[in-house]
Write an enzyme that holds these catalytic residues in place. Structure first.
Site, short mmCIF file in Angstrom:
data_model
loop_
_atom_site.label_atom_id
_atom_site.label_comp_id
_atom_site.label_asym_id
_atom_site.label_seq_id
_atom_site.Cartn_x
_atom_site.Cartn_y
_atom_site.Cartn_z
N LYS A 1 0.85 -1.20 0.00
CA LYS A 1 0.00 0.00 0.00
C LYS A 1 0.88 1.24 0.00
O LYS A 1 1.89 1.30 0.73
CB LYS A 1 -0.90 -0.02 1.24
CG LYS A 1 -1.95 1.08 1.30
CD LYS A 1 -2.86 0.86 2.51
CE LYS A 1 -4.01 1.85 2.56
NZ LYS A 1 -4.92 1.58 3.70
N SER B 1 -9.48 1.42 2.34
CA SER B 1 -8.57 2.20 1.52
C SER B 1 -7.41 1.39 0.95
O SER B 1 -6.64 1.88 0.13
CB SER B 1 -8.00 3.36 2.35
OG SER B 1 -7.23 2.85 3.46
N SER C 1 -10.12 -0.79 6.64
CA SER C 1 -9.50 -0.67 5.32
C SER C 1 -8.85 -1.93 4.79
O SER C 1 -8.43 -1.96 3.63
CB SER C 1 -8.48 0.47 5.32
OG SER C 1 -9.15 1.71 5.40
#
Length: 550
Positions: free
Chosen positions: A185, A262, A286
């Protein structure tokens, strides 16, 4: 011979009449024979009108040229759309098709009222593709009944990756993760790479990192390689994955639906097979939400169990390292690298269900979870599902507000100075959350922290030495066409899901998403929330549940 040339300068004049059913139109060749485009009256006129409408994004014209009803189909590499309504909805949200030209066409008659047109296409940006259409004549008008579109796959999909390599970073040493690839990420520091945090403006000011985040370094040291830096919602301040700047990563398990965020790019990379491990973060869901939306195994770890050194923060009181995988075995293997050493899992503790929590999820998700619980109760190691104490709905909503207030205050503390200078370059939905965060007062934060302490104690008491069963998300992945960033529909969905995900966040507890499917075959998930520090055992227990993965 079939036409093997771009659009002709002139089309055949004269509209066809309505033929008698079962009677070939005069001049129509026998089914399956190579067919001059001029031998089927009106067909190529309709074909070229569709091509015009496609290039001009003329939605009413395209709708009229596709056969009405529930049997019409359109497919591409993203998935299959069935029904005129679904196809129309897809067109209305994609913003037009890439510009192209027709290189060649092949035509075949399939009968008096049906024909197929295969067109070789060439994108103006480069690359060739192919479009196959089955046309049907309805009342003298030709319409598309079935369409399939194929284009050259992109070498780089910026919806999924900010930067990618083969690999981007090789392993630092051999280990138990030999051969595994990681989608990191874009919040983690990787030496030599910039951190973009899902924001072009932030990326533009970033400089290459000189050190690598602790979690990434541990994976590299165990034999894994870094495939690339994966997309994220801007500053991780979302659960949808609908990044306004870079686009929404695809969801191959639920085509034309959002990816969840996310940790959106990490999830999609794993689901697409681009990587075997998706390294993400989980503050308010997330990791759990994209895992549920995309049929992945995922874990949010006990708060503080895995180092967040080298990670861009959102709300340190709730930020945790998490990861996703296609199998429970890989998920557990990563845990053996990142989590503190622990004794082998003891006997499976009891599963507990809070009355009313399943009612916060849509009916199809709740039904999938109930079916899984029935299987686990009958055949699994957990035994009878025990009822846990209730949560007062009003108190539950107050806990969520406290979670959001603390998250907002800490997000503003971490990024407020930067947002104050560059807020106009943020996506509208993320900018709106930062505005609310800036308005939260110290007095409101203090009151919120009192409520959060109450919630922490209450949720930990509900878990006890067992495992709490909580829907990972309130619904299946919403359709992309209904999920405009910051729109009313997606914000309403976010609030419903946060009611579920905030429980583990407030309590600082680990949660493993177990992938399930609805009766319609769409991915959904249930989270197993364990006691603090039970992460390793929780991973082992989750993988033993029968029929967990679809």
């Amino acid at each position: 011979m079939s036409a093997v040339h771009p659009r002709p300068a002139a089309q055949e004049a004269g509209a066809p009449g309505t033929p008698t059913p079962g009677t070939p139109t005069p001049g129509t060749p026998a089914p399956g024979t190579p067919t001059p485009s001029t031998a089927i009256p009106g067909l190529m006129e309709a074909f070229w009108e569709y091509e015009r409408a496609l290039m001009e994004n003329d939605l009413p014209a395209m709708d009229a040229l596709f056969a009405p009803g529930s049997d019409t189909m359109r497919g591409d590499s993203s998935g299959l759309l069935v029904g005129h309504e679904a196809i129309s909805g897809f067109r209305g949200t994609r913003g037009g098709a890439p510009k192209r030209r027709i290189v060649a066409t092949e035509v075949r008659a399939l009968g008096p009222e049906h024909a197929v047109v295969v067109a070789v296409t060439e994108l103006l940006s480069g690359g060739r593709g192919q479009q196959t259409q089955v046309w049907v004549r309805n009342g003298g008008t030709w319409q598309v009944a079935v369409a399939h579109v194929a284009v050259s796959p992109p070498a780089f999909d910026r919806r999924v990756w900010r930067v990618v390599g083969d690999p981007l970073v090789p392993p630092a040493a051999p280990g138990i993760l030999d051969g595994e690839t990681v989608a990191v990420k874009d919040l983690y520091a990787v030496a030599g790479q910039r951190v973009g945090a899902g924001s072009p403006a932030h990326l533009a000011q970033a400089v290459p990192e000189t050190t690598t985040a602790a979690a990434v370094a541990a994976l590299l040291g165990a034999g894994a390689s870094v495939k690339g830096m994966a997309a994220t919602d801007e500053f991780a301040y979302s659960l949808a994955g609908t990044n306004t700047h870079y686009g929404t990563p695809p969801n191959p398990k639920a085509p034309f639906r959002i990816s969840g965020g996310s940790s959106s790019g990490s999830a999609s990379a794993v689901s697409l097979g681009h990587a075997s491990i998706g390294l993400g973060t989980d503050t308010g869901g997330s990791v759990r939400v994209p895992s549920a939306y995309q049929g992945l195994w995922g874990i949010r770890t006990t708060h503080g169990a895995v180092s967040t050194e080298g990670l861009v923060p959102l709300a340190p009181s709730f930020d945790t390292v998490g990861w996703m995988a296609r199998t429970p075995e890989v998920l557990e293997a990563v845990g053996r690298v990142l989590l503190p050493a622990a004794a082998p899992a003891a006997a499976f503790p009891g599963l507990r269900l809070v009355p009313g929590l399943l009612d916060l999820a849509d009916g199809d998700v709740a039904a999938a979870i109930r079916a899984a619980l029935d299987r686990w109760e009958a055949d699994g190691p957990a035994g009878r599902i025990e009822p846990a104490g209730p949560i007062d709905p009003d108190r539950h909503r107050a806990w969520l507000k406290a979670f959001q207030a603390i998250q907002g205050r800490e997000a503003w503390a971490a990024h407020g100075e930067w947002v104050g200078r560059h807020g106009d370059r943020l996506a509208p939905d993320v900018a709106g959350r930062f505005r609310l965060a800036a308005a939260c007062t110290a007095e409101q934060e203090a009151a919120a922290r009192q409520l959060a302490a109450e919630a922490r104690a209450a949720v930990r008491a509900l878990v006890g030495d067992g495992i709490l069963v909580v829907p990972s998300a309130a619904s299946v992945a919403p359709l992309a066409r209904d999920s405009a960033a910051g729109g009313e529909a997606i914000e309403r969905q976010r609030q419903r899901t946060l009611l579920l995900t905030c429980l583990a966040g407030l309590a600082g507890l680990p949660a493993v998403n177990v992938p399930l499917e609805t009766a319609e075959g769409l991915p959904c998930g249930v989270s197993l929330v364990g006691a603090a520090g039970s992460d390793t055992a929780l991973l082992a227990w989750a993988g033993r549940l029968p029929g967990a993965a679809p």
